[in-house]
Design an enzyme around this catalytic site. Structure first.
Site, PDB file in Angstrom:
ATOM      1  N   HIS A 108       2.832   1.435   2.936  1.00 51.12           N
ATOM      2  CA  HIS A 108       4.183   1.988   3.040  1.00 51.12           C
ATOM      3  C   HIS A 108       4.196   3.321   3.778  1.00 51.12           C
ATOM      4  O   HIS A 108       3.236   4.084   3.732  1.00 51.12           O
ATOM      5  CB  HIS A 108       4.853   2.078   1.666  1.00 51.12           C
ATOM      6  CG  HIS A 108       4.241   3.041   0.704  1.00 51.12           C
ATOM      7  ND1 HIS A 108       4.623   4.353   0.621  1.00 51.12           N
ATOM      8  CD2 HIS A 108       3.278   2.868  -0.239  1.00 51.12           C
ATOM      9  CE1 HIS A 108       3.931   4.953  -0.339  1.00 51.12           C
ATOM     10  NE2 HIS A 108       3.100   4.077  -0.870  1.00 51.12           N
ATOM     11  N   ASP A 110       6.803   5.691   3.580  1.00 47.25           N
ATOM     12  CA  ASP A 110       7.499   6.829   2.956  1.00 47.25           C
ATOM     13  C   ASP A 110       6.576   7.599   2.022  1.00 47.25           C
ATOM     14  O   ASP A 110       5.536   7.099   1.582  1.00 47.25           O
ATOM     15  CB  ASP A 110       8.729   6.343   2.180  1.00 47.25           C
ATOM     16  CG  ASP A 110       8.368   5.426   1.005  1.00 47.25           C
ATOM     17  OD1 ASP A 110       7.508   4.551   1.181  1.00 47.25           O
ATOM     18  OD2 ASP A 110       8.942   5.607  -0.082  1.00 47.25           O
ATOM     19  N   GLU A 205       8.971   2.556  -0.523  1.00 51.49           N
ATOM     20  CA  GLU A 205       8.174   2.027  -1.637  1.00 51.49           C
ATOM     21  C   GLU A 205       8.340   2.919  -2.855  1.00 51.49           C
ATOM     22  O   GLU A 205       8.452   2.445  -3.983  1.00 51.49           O
ATOM     23  CB  GLU A 205       6.691   1.956  -1.245  1.00 51.49           C
ATOM     24  CG  GLU A 205       5.829   1.177  -2.231  1.00 51.49           C
ATOM     25  CD  GLU A 205       5.200   2.015  -3.330  1.00 51.49           C
ATOM     26  OE1 GLU A 205       4.630   1.436  -4.262  1.00 51.49           O
ATOM     27  OE2 GLU A 205       5.279   3.266  -3.271  1.00 51.49           O
ATOM     28  N   GLU A 206       8.385   4.227  -2.615  1.00 50.18           N
ATOM     29  CA  GLU A 206       8.422   5.187  -3.728  1.00 50.18           C
ATOM     30  C   GLU A 206       9.737   5.112  -4.506  1.00 50.18           C
ATOM     31  O   GLU A 206       9.804   5.546  -5.650  1.00 50.18           O
ATOM     32  CB  GLU A 206       8.200   6.616  -3.207  1.00 50.18           C
ATOM     33  CG  GLU A 206       6.888   6.814  -2.460  1.00 50.18           C
ATOM     34  CD  GLU A 206       5.652   6.696  -3.336  1.00 50.18           C
ATOM     35  OE1 GLU A 206       5.792   6.443  -4.546  1.00 50.18           O
ATOM     36  OE2 GLU A 206       4.545   6.840  -2.794  1.00 50.18           O
ATOM     37  N   ASP A 228      -2.963   0.642  -0.824  1.00 44.94           N
ATOM     38  CA  ASP A 228      -2.111   1.690  -1.389  1.00 44.94           C
ATOM     39  C   ASP A 228      -2.717   2.241  -2.683  1.00 44.94           C
ATOM     40  O   ASP A 228      -2.021   2.853  -3.483  1.00 44.94           O
ATOM     41  CB  ASP A 228      -0.707   1.089  -1.651  1.00 44.94           C
ATOM     42  CG  ASP A 228       0.320   2.138  -2.028  1.00 44.94           C
ATOM     43  OD1 ASP A 228       0.079   3.331  -1.736  1.00 44.94           O
ATOM     44  OD2 ASP A 228       1.358   1.770  -2.604  1.00 44.94           O
TER      45      ASP A 228
HETATM   46 ZN   LIG Z   1       1.826   4.469  -2.500  1.00 40.49          ZN
END
Ligand SMILES: [Zn+2]
Length: 440
Positions: A108, A110, A205-206, A228
């Protein structure tokens, strides 16, 4: 005789050395570190509670750059969706690519909204020799050996931190740099055999919303890995099962001057309910495989008060018990405040991916083997959280998580290292080869 034997011996040595050289992997055009340093400087912070995906337009700045970089690596079918999701496909180089499944890799773009990601100034602490690392722009920010015992194993490594005023953004720009460096390395080394590789870089994603816009079918993989995770060797095939509960307390508001016998103040019922949460079942008192209940937000008002509660457990049965507890607490508060109407609503957020991944044990086994071949000591770890993979796994894209080498996510003490970036990249390169070995 002696000299002839010597000649044969030196010829043999020459042959062995030349074979060793030809078996060596040619370096990528650009290192994972250089890519990483470029990406972390681009602010891609996402934001909670927005109407749109991406939640912040600036995530397109990195998405557009990644599109260009994928194209310059000769990757096919590079495309950017209206939701700022980057998709691409690296074609396999096997005589018959159809025999090997298409593997996906996802990271991701972000960064967490907990700490600023603007003007990130990455600092390389070269040849780390032990001791606490004080971040230069804010000496109160210290990465201590006491709180980060893994530092003891990082002597001689180049450690990368922010300057103390922002997060680093290793979560998850390390994953992006590692995936692209894998592609670059495969380009430089056609002797390394691999099937087709689908790649995606996702926004938001966050804040857990980007993945809902993910086009599983268009992605084109049978299964994928999110890159991740944290420390080197950590593979995760298990996440929380997660529910969110909203409890509403309905009273009656009137002018306080004429409230006698009429007003029903819902706040007191909420306070009573809140006081019933068992101390030993909270995030601040649990760890490891023990789940929790977490009252985390709410509103208080005379007429309507609400409380939001997260329920987390690795087992559905554990979640059921927690939900039953919250409902019993409602009954208890109702008995004490019979005039306040209390309602409880439960929403499923995501489920432990293990339930679906148990049908694909080879995904975890191959990832462990790939890390082992990179000289690491891999292990599986249940994530006390969710990943984009928890969502994808239940949309028929089984998706465990692989480490990135990063530590202390979502804070100013976040760090990664040169070895972290390189060993993760090496693991990904090993992984695509293992799938060829197992399928041909
Ligand atoms: Zn992450």
């Amino acid at each position: 005789m002696k000299s002839a034997a010597g000649l044969i011996l030196s010829l043999l040595i020459l042959l062995l050395v030349s074979q060793a050289v030809s078996a060596q992997v040619k370096p990528p055009r650009e290192t994972a570190l250089d890519r990483f340093l470029r990406y972390v400087k681009i602010d891609t912070q996402s934001k909670e509670d927005q109407e749109t995906v991406p939640s912040t337009k600036k995530q397109f700045n990195l998405a557009n750059l990644l599109v260009q970089e994928l194209k310059s690596l000769g990757v096919q079918n590079v495309r950017l969706s209206e939701y700022a999701i980057v998709y691409a496909m690296v074609p396999g180089n096997l005589p018959d690519n159809s025999k090997t499944p298409v593997i996906g890799f996802i990271s991701h773009m972000d960064t967490s909204d907990a700490v600023s990601g603007e003007n990130v100034n990455p600092i390389i602490h070269k040849n780390y020799q032990g001791g606490d690392i004080v971040l230069p722009k804010d000496p109160t920010q210290v990465i201590s050996v006491a709180k980060n015992p893994l530092l003891k194993e990082m002597i001689g490594d180049d450690i990368i931190t922010a300057d103390g005023t922002t997060l680093l953004g290793s979560d998850d720009k390390a994953g992006i740099a590692e995936i692209l460096t894998m592609v670059d390395t495969l380009n430089q080394n056609p002797q390394i055999k691999h099937g087709s590789i689908a790649i995606a870089f996702t926004p938001d994603e966050e804040v857990s919303v980007g993945i809902e816009k993910f086009d599983v079918k268009g992605f084109g993989a049978k299964f994928a890995y999110t890159v991740d995770g944290g420390e080197l060797g950590e593979i995760s095939n298990e996440t929380w099962s997660a529910r969110t509960t909203t409890v509403t307390f309905h009273g009656k508001s009137t002018h306080p001057g004429t409230a006698k016998g009429v007003m029903i103040n819902a706040m007191y019922a909420l306070a009573d309910y809140l006081a019933r949460f068992p101390r030993g079942m909270l995030p601040e008192t649990t760890e490891g495989r023990v789940g929790f209940v977490h009252p985390y937000a709410g509103t208080i008002d005379v007429e309507d008060s609400t409380l939001k509660v997260l329920l987390r457990d690795f087992e559905d049965s554990g979640l059921d018990k927690k939900e039953a507890l919250l409902r019993r607490m409602v009954q208890q508060t109702e008995r004490k405040f019979p005039q306040v109407k209390i309602a409880i609503e439960v929403k499923q957020d995501y489920k432990n991916m293990k339930a679906a991944l148990k049908d694909y044990p080879q995904l975890t086994e191959n990832a462990l083997e790939a890390a082992r071949r990179a000289g690491l000591k891999p292990f599986t770890k249940a994530i006390r959280g969710g990943t984009d993979g928890s969502n994808l796994t239940f949309r028929d894209l089984p998706c465990p998580d692989i480490f990135t080498g990063g530590h202390n996510f979502h804070g100013k003490l976040e760090f990664n290292s040169l070895r972290g970036l390189e060993k993760t990249t090496e693991t990904l390169i090993n992984l695509v080869q293992i799938f060829v070995e197992k399928s041909q």
